[in-house]
Design an enzyme around this catalytic site. Structure first.
Site, short mmCIF file in Angstrom:
data_model
loop_
_atom_site.label_atom_id
_atom_site.label_comp_id
_atom_site.label_asym_id
_atom_site.label_seq_id
_atom_site.Cartn_x
_atom_site.Cartn_y
_atom_site.Cartn_z
N HIS A 1 0.84 -1.20 0.00
CA HIS A 1 0.00 0.00 0.00
C HIS A 1 0.88 1.24 0.00
O HIS A 1 1.72 1.42 0.88
CB HIS A 1 -0.92 -0.02 1.22
CG HIS A 1 -1.92 -1.15 1.15
ND1 HIS A 1 -2.29 -1.89 2.25
CD2 HIS A 1 -2.60 -1.65 0.08
CE1 HIS A 1 -3.18 -2.80 1.86
NE2 HIS A 1 -3.37 -2.68 0.55
N GLU B 1 1.79 3.69 3.01
CA GLU B 1 2.29 3.10 4.26
C GLU B 1 3.80 3.30 4.35
O GLU B 1 4.60 2.37 4.26
CB GLU B 1 1.80 1.66 4.36
CG GLU B 1 0.26 1.65 4.40
CD GLU B 1 -0.40 0.28 4.40
OE1 GLU B 1 0.32 -0.73 4.49
OE2 GLU B 1 -1.65 0.24 4.29
N HIS C 1 2.84 -3.68 6.78
CA HIS C 1 1.81 -2.67 6.51
C HIS C 1 1.79 -1.68 7.66
O HIS C 1 2.44 -1.88 8.68
CB HIS C 1 0.43 -3.34 6.41
CG HIS C 1 0.21 -4.10 5.15
ND1 HIS C 1 -0.61 -3.65 4.15
CD2 HIS C 1 0.69 -5.30 4.73
CE1 HIS C 1 -0.63 -4.54 3.16
NE2 HIS C 1 0.16 -5.56 3.48
N GLU D 1 1.22 -4.79 11.17
CA GLU D 1 0.69 -3.43 11.03
C GLU D 1 1.50 -2.57 11.99
O GLU D 1 1.37 -2.69 13.21
CB GLU D 1 -0.80 -3.39 11.39
CG GLU D 1 -1.69 -4.23 10.46
CD GLU D 1 -2.04 -3.52 9.14
OE1 GLU D 1 -1.56 -2.40 8.91
OE2 GLU D 1 -2.79 -4.12 8.36
#
Ligand code: NO5
Ligand code: ZN
Ligand code: CA
Length: 535
Positions: free
Chosen positions: A99, A102, A233, A306
């Site tokens: 992404h 990010e 991420h 994350e």
């Protein structure tokens, strides 16, 4: 790095095209604004990994997995003590920037690269890891998206790649919805305008195709070398494990052994960095995500990290100040080293090393290089060996069992019923299936363990049955035989433990044979969980 002041802000000289006479061209690589200069643009990242490769030629090789939609190279690093030689070591993959927005994730990848290369030869723990593993790093999967994001003011909050969709429609595919495992289910969108657009088809994005082809290239002799992975991420401070497509803790496409191992690895890593470990779907459902494909198809034990921050909402949470890069990447070093260390035998973390980390283990859930009729001498005319989910049959009792020992799949003779109990059983001779090569240690005795079932009707004779054969250096040795008698025998999983001592120090293959010779009768066999274990 030399900097050049222009009306568009400070631009590293290295980023300028060779023919531009010092002026930026519109399509040149954008860089971060001065207040975020600690972050790496695509070109700065490339310069950095080139520097690392030239500083550490003994352990680093630079290559690529392919190109993005816009033609940018997707770089790949290999870190290992013998960077040009295949030693058969366990492999681990780290990737970042599925992404675009990010921003912390390529910094995490670079941080791992520096941790391993700077520590090699000085830090004994890191030296041992690099000496015994092959470590792959893809620091930026989506540099097209990053370039677009960096052209905002200061950023655009862009997530997807930059591949155009049908005329007049919005641009971009969510790369973490475009992998080909249960693609198209809940947890992704069919609308090109959506932030979670799944793409026109599985693997429609060049970036996911490049990732897929790289991972498939690590299947050697039918066996996937990559054992574990982390895909980075932001944000949420979470460690996610498969699956994303279902809320079920252990759906049929996950074994109990893997479920416990994934959870335990995630919890141990989370204890080291203060993140929260949970199943990916506990955050929200996703389909076509990377973890689902790498586990579902390749049985790689993978995790989504994350990164920082844990909370917050709005676009700012993707853009922490560059002062936080060092702290928030170093925070994960222990988790990364721990996963690298466990990757030779992930089942160790649940106490199953002795049973499952010997010279061979196949739960038969995915294809791992078994070959039917390896010598081309099989005589069976039906019901030949097939790996997959066996369909139950019943003829005065269960004959082919519809349940595997582990997960849902096994090696079975004619795994589909084809409409009746005797429609797809072994007929007309012998069917064989041979494992990939297994290297047995010279120093320790080993055991072959497996589960099998043999079923037949009362018309069977001792010319029907099931055998286990060891094939080594062209010699075939029967180590187990279960011959039928003229009674009705239902399918039932049985344990088998066979001594492999005669083959200590040798390379062997395990061959399974099922046969129906002479007068035809109903014969069904199946095998699951083939293991070669140490004492
Ligand atoms: C990821 C995970 C749920 C895998 C995703 O916020 S994120 O987009 N980084 N979360 O939705 O793909
Ligand atoms: Zn993400
Ligand atoms: Ca199985």
């Amino acid at each position: 790095m030399a900097l050049l002041a222009t009306g568009l802000g400070v631009i590293p000289v290295a980023a300028l095209g060779p023919t531009m006479g010092g002026l930026p061209r519109p399509d040149m690589e954008p860089v971060y604004p001065p207040e975020d200069a600690g972050y790496h643009s695509y070109e700065e990242m490339v310069a950095e990994i080139r520097q690392v490769a030239s500083d550490h030629p003994d352990i680093v090789r630079l290559s690529s997995i392919g190109e993005t939609y816009k033609g940018r190279t997707i770089h790949l690093l290999r870190i290992s003590d013998e960077p040009d030689r295949d030693e058969g070591e366990p492999e681990v993959l780290f990737d970042a920037l599925h992404h675009a927005r990010e921003h912390l994730t390529p910094e995490m990848a670079l941080s791992i690269i520096h941790l391993l290369t700077d520590g090699y030869g000085t830090d004994p723990r890191i030296t041992a890891i690099v000496d015994s593993r092959v470590i792959w790093v893809v620091p930026m999967l989506n540099p097209d998206g990053l370039a677009y994001d960096l052209r905002g003011d200061p950023y655009r909050g862009w997530r997807k790649n930059r591949q155009p969709n049908a005329a007049g429609e919005s641009i971009g595919t969510d790369l973490n919805r475009n992998y080909g495992y249960r693609w198209g289910g809940t947890g992704a969108s069919a609308d090109p305008a959506s932030q979670v657009y799944r793409g026109a088809a599985p693997w429609s994005a060049p970036e996911t195709r490049a990732m897929r082809d790289f991972i498939l290239s690590r299947r050697i002799d039918g066996r996937q070398r990559i054992r574990t992975l982390i895909t980075f991420h932001t944000a949420g401070e979470l460690i996610l494990y498969p699956y994303g497509y279902t809320y079920a803790d252990r759906p049929s496409d996950m074994t109990a052994l893997d479920e416990r191992t994934l959870r335990t690895l995630a919890e141990t890593m989370a204890a080291s960095n203060g993140y929260v470990a949970q199943q990916s779907s506990d955050l929200y459902l996703t389909s076509g995500g990377k973890l689902d494909w790498t586990y579902g198809r390749e049985r790689i034990l993978g995790f989504t990290f994350e990164l920082y921050p844990s909370g917050g909402s709005g676009i700012d949470r993707f853009y922490p100040p560059d002062e936080l890069i060092v702290q928030e990447t170093q925070r994960n070093h222990e988790a990364v080293l721990y996963l690298l260390e466990q990757s030779d035998c992930p089942y160790r973390v649940i106490g199953k090393e002795a049973g499952y980390c010997g010279p061979f283990f196949d739960d038969l859930e995915v294809g791992r290089g078994w070959l039917v009729d390896a010598d081309g001498t099989d005589t069976a005319t039906g019901g030949t060996w097939q790996r997959g989910v066996p369909e139950a049959t019943n003829l005065s009792g269960p004959k082919q069992i519809g349940a595997a020992v582990s997960g849902r799949a096994a090696m079975a003779t004619g795994r589909k019923t084809l409409g009746c109990a005797s429609c797809n059983d072994v007929d007309g001779g012998v069917t064989t299936v041979r494992s990939p090569s297994i290297d047995l240690p010279a120093s320790q005795p080993t055991w072959l363990r497996l589960r099998y079932t043999l079923a037949h009707t009362d018309s069977a004779t001792p010319e029907d049955g099931f055998r286990v054969v060891i094939v080594s250096e062209g010699t075939r040795t029967v180590v187990f035989q279960d011959l039928a008698t003229a009674v009705d025998r239902d399918g039932k999983w049985q344990r088998l433990k066979l001594d492999l001592a005669p083959w200590d120090g040798r390379r062997v293959q395990v061959q399974l044979e099922a046969f129906d010779m002479g007068a035809p009768s109903l014969v069904e066999a199946a095998v699951d969980d083939v293991r070669v274990t140490l004492p």
